[in-house]
Motif scaffolding. Sequence first.
Motif, PDB file in Angstrom:
ATOM      1  N   ASP A 124       4.312  -2.260  -6.415  1.00 51.16           N
ATOM      2  CA  ASP A 124       5.163  -3.433  -6.563  1.00 51.16           C
ATOM      3  C   ASP A 124       4.330  -4.660  -6.920  1.00 51.16           C
ATOM      4  OD1 ASP A 124       6.935  -5.522  -6.386  1.00 51.16           O
ATOM      5  OD2 ASP A 124       7.690  -5.000  -4.387  1.00 51.16           O
ATOM      6  N   PRO A 125       4.424  -5.153  -8.157  1.00 54.11           N
ATOM      7  CA  PRO A 125       3.588  -6.290  -8.560  1.00 54.11           C
ATOM      8  C   PRO A 125       4.046  -7.617  -7.957  1.00 54.11           C
ATOM      9  CG  PRO A 125       5.080  -5.691 -10.339  1.00 54.11           C
ATOM     10  CD  PRO A 125       5.284  -4.676  -9.254  1.00 54.11           C
ATOM     11  N   THR A 126       5.217  -7.653  -7.339  1.00 54.71           N
ATOM     12  CA  THR A 126       5.696  -8.898  -6.744  1.00 54.71           C
ATOM     13  C   THR A 126       5.061  -9.166  -5.379  1.00 54.71           C
ATOM     14  OG1 THR A 126       7.610  -7.899  -5.623  1.00 54.71           O
ATOM     15  CG2 THR A 126       7.890  -8.557  -7.934  1.00 54.71           C
ATOM     16  N   VAL A 127       4.401  -8.151  -4.815  1.00 57.70           N
ATOM     17  CA  VAL A 127       3.684  -8.329  -3.547  1.00 57.70           C
ATOM     18  C   VAL A 127       2.189  -8.334  -3.839  1.00 57.70           C
ATOM     19  CG1 VAL A 127       3.273  -7.418  -1.229  1.00 57.70           C
ATOM     20  CG2 VAL A 127       5.522  -7.110  -2.312  1.00 57.70           C
ATOM     21  N   ALA A 128       1.502  -9.369  -3.425  1.00 61.49           N
ATOM     22  CA  ALA A 128       0.058  -9.465  -3.674  1.00 61.49           C
ATOM     23  C   ALA A 128      -0.675  -8.353  -2.942  1.00 61.49           C
ATOM     24  CB  ALA A 128      -0.464 -10.820  -3.226  1.00 61.49           C
ATOM     25  N   ASP A 129      -1.695  -7.794  -3.588  1.00 56.32           N
ATOM     26  CA  ASP A 129      -2.448  -6.690  -2.985  1.00 56.32           C
ATOM     27  C   ASP A 129      -3.047  -7.073  -1.639  1.00 56.32           C
ATOM     28  OD1 ASP A 129      -1.838  -5.074  -5.112  1.00 56.32           O
ATOM     29  OD2 ASP A 129      -3.807  -5.231  -6.070  1.00 56.32           O
ATOM     30  N   ASP A 130      -3.443  -8.340  -1.484  1.00 57.24           N
ATOM     31  CA  ASP A 130      -4.074  -8.725  -0.224  1.00 57.24           C
ATOM     32  C   ASP A 130      -3.064  -8.858   0.920  1.00 57.24           C
ATOM     33  OD1 ASP A 130      -2.853 -11.077  -0.994  1.00 57.24           O
ATOM     34  OD2 ASP A 130      -4.712 -12.254  -1.108  1.00 57.24           O
ATOM     35  N   HIS A 131      -1.780  -8.625   0.622  1.00 56.87           N
ATOM     36  CA  HIS A 131      -0.759  -8.595   1.658  1.00 56.87           C
ATOM     37  C   HIS A 131      -0.254  -7.180   1.927  1.00 56.87           C
ATOM     38  CE1 HIS A 131      -0.696 -12.929   0.848  1.00 56.87           C
ATOM     39  NE2 HIS A 131      -0.070 -13.064   2.005  1.00 56.87           N
ATOM     40  N   LYS A 132      -0.872  -6.190   1.299  1.00 57.97           N
ATOM     41  CA  LYS A 132      -0.432  -4.804   1.458  1.00 57.97           C
ATOM     42  C   LYS A 132      -1.333  -4.082   2.462  1.00 57.97           C
ATOM     43  CE  LYS A 132       1.183  -4.703  -3.336  1.00 57.97           C
ATOM     44  NZ  LYS A 132       0.928  -4.219  -4.717  1.00 57.97           N
ATOM     45  N   PRO A 133      -0.746  -3.293   3.354  1.00 54.18           N
ATOM     46  CA  PRO A 133      -1.583  -2.524   4.281  1.00 54.18           C
ATOM     47  C   PRO A 133      -2.273  -1.371   3.566  1.00 54.18           C
ATOM     48  CG  PRO A 133       0.701  -1.880   4.539  1.00 54.18           C
ATOM     49  CD  PRO A 133       0.690  -3.028   3.557  1.00 54.18           C
ATOM     50  N   VAL A 134      -3.435  -0.999   4.047  1.00 56.04           N
ATOM     51  CA  VAL A 134      -4.133   0.182   3.547  1.00 56.04           C
ATOM     52  C   VAL A 134      -3.548   1.396   4.273  1.00 56.04           C
ATOM     53  CG1 VAL A 134      -6.346   1.380   3.422  1.00 56.04           C
ATOM     54  CG2 VAL A 134      -6.231  -1.107   3.042  1.00 56.04           C
ATOM     55  N   GLY A 135      -3.036   2.349   3.521  1.00 58.38           N
ATOM     56  CA  GLY A 135      -2.507   3.565   4.113  1.00 58.38           C
ATOM     57  C   GLY A 135      -3.640   4.487   4.523  1.00 58.38           C
ATOM     58  N   TYR A 136      -3.432   5.202   5.641  1.00 58.70           N
ATOM     59  CA  TYR A 136      -4.472   6.147   6.054  1.00 58.70           C
ATOM     60  C   TYR A 136      -3.857   7.452   6.525  1.00 58.70           C
ATOM     61  CZ  TYR A 136      -3.746   5.240  11.110  1.00 58.70           C
ATOM     62  OH  TYR A 136      -3.224   5.142  12.380  1.00 58.70           O
ATOM     63  N   ILE A 137      -4.504   8.533   6.113  1.00 56.07           N
ATOM     64  CA  ILE A 137      -4.200   9.880   6.584  1.00 56.07           C
ATOM     65  C   ILE A 137      -5.297  10.237   7.567  1.00 56.07           C
ATOM     66  CG2 ILE A 137      -3.976  12.303   5.920  1.00 56.07           C
ATOM     67  CD1 ILE A 137      -3.129  11.187   3.094  1.00 56.07           C
ATOM     68  N   LEU A 138      -4.911  10.626   8.758  1.00 56.08           N
ATOM     69  CA  LEU A 138      -5.887  10.834   9.828  1.00 56.08           C
ATOM     70  C   LEU A 138      -6.518  12.220   9.729  1.00 56.08           C
ATOM     71  CD1 LEU A 138      -7.017   9.318  12.295  1.00 56.08           C
ATOM     72  CD2 LEU A 138      -5.273  10.477  13.674  1.00 56.08           C
ATOM     73  N   SER A 139      -7.860  12.235   9.759  1.00 57.49           N
ATOM     74  CA  SER A 139      -8.623  13.476   9.683  1.00 57.49           C
ATOM     75  C   SER A 139      -9.659  13.496  10.803  1.00 57.49           C
ATOM     76  CB  SER A 139      -9.333  13.578   8.323  1.00 57.49           C
ATOM     77  OG  SER A 139     -10.124  14.742   8.230  1.00 57.49           O
ATOM     78  N   LEU A 140      -9.944  14.681  11.315  1.00 54.91           N
ATOM     79  CA  LEU A 140     -10.982  14.852  12.334  1.00 54.91           C
ATOM     80  C   LEU A 140     -12.186  15.511  11.686  1.00 54.91           C
ATOM     81  CD1 LEU A 140     -11.852  14.666  15.323  1.00 54.91           C
ATOM     82  CD2 LEU A 140     -10.807  16.918  15.661  1.00 54.91           C
ATOM     83  N   GLU A 141     -13.312  14.801  11.650  1.00 55.84           N
ATOM     84  CA  GLU A 141     -14.526  15.335  11.034  1.00 55.84           C
ATOM     85  C   GLU A 141     -15.366  16.021  12.109  1.00 55.84           C
ATOM     86  OE1 GLU A 141     -17.975  14.147   7.846  1.00 55.84           O
ATOM     87  OE2 GLU A 141     -17.128  12.538   9.078  1.00 55.84           O
TER      88      GLU A 141
END
Length: 360
Positions: A124-141
């Motif tokens: 969505d270009p109407t929302v600034a990237d610096d206002h978007k959360p970083v998505g994370y998929i949880l992994s166990l290393e």
Amino acid sequence: MQKPFIVDAHLDLSMNALEWNRDLSRPLSEIRQREMFMKDRPDRGKGTVCLPELRKGRVGLVVATQLARYTPPGSALSGWNSPQQAWATTQAQLCWYHEMEKLGEMVKITNLNQLDAHLALWDDPTVADDHKPVGYILSLEGADSLVDIDYLHAAHTYGLRALGLAHFGPGRYAPGTKMEGPLTSKGLELLKEMNALNLILDITHLTDQGFIQAMDLYQGPIWASHHNVRKIVPNQRQLTDEQIKLLINRGAVIGGMLDCWAMDIRFIDTISDPWQLDIRLEHLVDHWDHICQIAGNTEHIAIGSDLDGIFGTEQSPWDLNSIADLQKYEGILERRGYTPLDIENIFHKNWLRFLRKAWS
């Protein structure tokens, strides 16, 4: 025009936040300044990853780890003295991710509906990237912190979606990097339970024998989150051509990592200098090229940078200052003859295609 969207399949964010005491919600310059006079670790003041830099580079989706190794008596590696201590550490790491969610800095992704909603937001270009959360998929290393099988089910319930059996050295479920030997009996039992939960098996860090066992026994989705090519860097940590072929046949994706010792055989940890050896971002393309020649396409390579894996700029390509510089790969790949579709595959499409199949 928006920069390309990037998926990075291996970052140790919570470990850095807690064990390095880094407030990853703050600007990178501030994090480095706080560490200016600290000498306890080689990468102090040289970190390359934080949440603002991820957003700056449009690295909007990451596979983020929990990591706590058990160290048996006699091992020279650092780690916890009991599985229970290791488990408690992973729970503190999980708590940190939850705190980032409360701040709106991150959002957990565990299924296709959440994935699609997150991708729509980043598109969505109407929302600034610096206002978007970083998505994370949880992994166990490394699975050492799973005290027993019941803990695997508990982890799946709180959102764990990928798991690697091993890390470095001896492991409760499998020996890891710089070791030899097969999966342990506990590891064989764990694979059966992972099958039932349809978890993604990360084959990174397994021994050659453990790799073959896992490929033979595991029926669910398999990826190699952060791996390079043994033909170029001939040590056990990297993938042989035969291993690459097996992964391709399973529909796996291999994430290229940016730790200099995994890119160039000349590099020695804490001794070598990336600038003196002229180790650049482009060196990773040599590894990608090799996999593409085996596969006949670009559908099995991607990014698994490991950029915060206990190293910083002292052990990264010299033309990388922060994780936002992953965007430089667009121009690098174009110059190497990769098409726009190839670049999209590497930046995000291959990981997303894998997830859609694994979670369908």
